[in-house]
Motif scaffolding. Structure first.
Motif, PDB file in Angstrom:
ATOM      1  N   ASN A  17     -21.840  34.294  41.425  1.00  0.00           N
ATOM      2  CA  ASN A  17     -22.092  34.214  39.989  1.00  0.00           C
ATOM      3  C   ASN A  17     -20.884  33.762  39.201  1.00  0.00           C
ATOM      4  OD1 ASN A  17     -24.927  35.150  39.088  1.00  0.00           O
ATOM      5  ND2 ASN A  17     -24.412  36.540  40.743  1.00  0.00           N
ATOM      6  N   ALA A  21     -21.266  30.645  36.908  1.00  0.00           N
ATOM      7  CA  ALA A  21     -20.855  30.637  35.502  1.00  0.00           C
ATOM      8  C   ALA A  21     -19.932  29.460  35.215  1.00  0.00           C
ATOM      9  CB  ALA A  21     -20.150  31.954  35.161  1.00  0.00           C
ATOM     10  N   LEU A  65     -26.018  33.299  30.855  1.00  0.00           N
ATOM     11  CA  LEU A  65     -26.828  34.510  30.758  1.00  0.00           C
ATOM     12  C   LEU A  65     -27.405  34.895  32.120  1.00  0.00           C
ATOM     13  CD1 LEU A  65     -28.757  33.761  27.434  1.00  0.00           C
ATOM     14  CD2 LEU A  65     -26.733  35.199  27.753  1.00  0.00           C
ATOM     15  N   SER A  68     -24.821  36.429  34.345  1.00  0.00           N
ATOM     16  CA  SER A  68     -24.590  37.826  33.961  1.00  0.00           C
ATOM     17  C   SER A  68     -25.670  38.731  34.555  1.00  0.00           C
ATOM     18  CB  SER A  68     -24.586  37.969  32.436  1.00  0.00           C
ATOM     19  OG  SER A  68     -23.564  37.180  31.872  1.00  0.00           O
ATOM     20  N   CYS A  71     -24.946  39.240  38.250  1.00  0.00           N
ATOM     21  CA  CYS A  71     -23.869  40.220  38.469  1.00  0.00           C
ATOM     22  C   CYS A  71     -24.388  41.637  38.235  1.00  0.00           C
ATOM     23  CB  CYS A  71     -22.701  39.937  37.525  1.00  0.00           C
ATOM     24  SG  CYS A  71     -21.757  38.463  37.951  1.00  0.00           S
ATOM     25  N   PHE A  72     -25.169  41.816  37.177  1.00  0.00           N
ATOM     26  CA  PHE A  72     -25.707  43.132  36.856  1.00  0.00           C
ATOM     27  C   PHE A  72     -26.649  43.603  37.957  1.00  0.00           C
ATOM     28  CE2 PHE A  72     -28.708  45.956  34.566  1.00  0.00           C
ATOM     29  CZ  PHE A  72     -27.785  46.908  34.127  1.00  0.00           C
TER      30      PHE A  72
END
Length: 239
Positions: A17, A21, A65, A68, A71-72
């Motif tokens: 990620n 990104a 987005l 993110s 990653c979450f």
């Protein structure tokens, strides 16, 4: 093993990620650069020419987005979030593919569209058209649609504008070439603007295609990786 597996998954997906990104930032910058360049001549091009870089800019923002979310999902070790991440990647991939196909179809009509727009603009020759022509002829060092003769045959006043003059021959007091025949090859740009504008647009299209292909490979990798990791987490928890 139970603790090692999810930890490894977190690191792998986090690294992906970060790369994703960065690729989003790259595609956003590429889209912005191309949009700024093409937009400089927006008086002569249709909105369809501006659409691909705008789509890339929006895609770049969305990629941030999605990265993110990935990653979450890894931190939470959530198969649901990881699958959602993979689905969103697939949707973005389909959108990019559709834009690429549309751009390829549009490319066939590009020269005709640009030529028609330039001819109509010369015929109108209002103040807005004059400003746009001065800009394109000075920036691209060209004159007329196919040649300087277009100003004699298509424009209302049948006169070449000062922007057709090569910079070194412009008299600063009048802003025009002096002591030169009407279509003088010694002081006026002889190359038409249609070819130069078409080449400029196609050069930008190559940049967008290159960036798009690179992003597509990363997205496919992300889809496969996210699905694999989601399945690995489910299997790890089932033990």
């Amino acid at each position: 093993m139970r603790s090692c597996g999810p930890s490894l998954i977190k690191y792998v997906l986090f690294a992906f990620n970060v790369l994703f990104a960065i690729s989003g930032l790259g595609i956003l910058i590429a889209g912005a650069v191309v949009l700024a360049d093409v937009n400089e001549f927006n008086h002569f091009v249709e909105g369809r020419v501006l659409a691909p870089p705008i789509v890339l800019i929006v895609t770049g923002l969305i990629i941030f987005l999605i990265a993110s979310l990935g990653c979450f999902g890894a931190i939470k070790e959530s198969p649901t979030l990881l699958i959602t991440f993979a689905v969103l990647l697939a949707v973005i991939f389909i959108v990019e593919l559709a834009v690429g196909i549309a751009a390829s179809v549009f490319k066939k009509d590009l020269e005709g569209m640009v030529k028609n727009s330039l001819q109509e603009s010369i015929k109108r020759s209002n103040s807005e058209d004059t400003m746009a022509w001065d800009n394109i002829q000075q920036k691209l060092m060209c004159c007329g649609v196919d040649s300087p003769a277009d100003w004699r045959t298509l424009s209302a006043n049948k006169t070449l504008p000062g922007s057709c003059c090569q910079p070194q021959y412009i008299d600063s007091t009048v802003g025009h070439c002096l002591e030169s025949p009407a279509l003088g090859k010694d002081k006026y740009f002889q190359v038409g603007c249609v070819g130069k504008l078409k080449d400029r647009i196609e050069k930008n299209a190559i940049i967008l295609i290159g960036v798009g292909i690179g992003i597509a490979f990363i997205q496919i990798l992300g889809i496969v990786l996210a699905c694999y990791l989601a399945n690995s987490i489910r299997q790890e928890r089932a033990k």
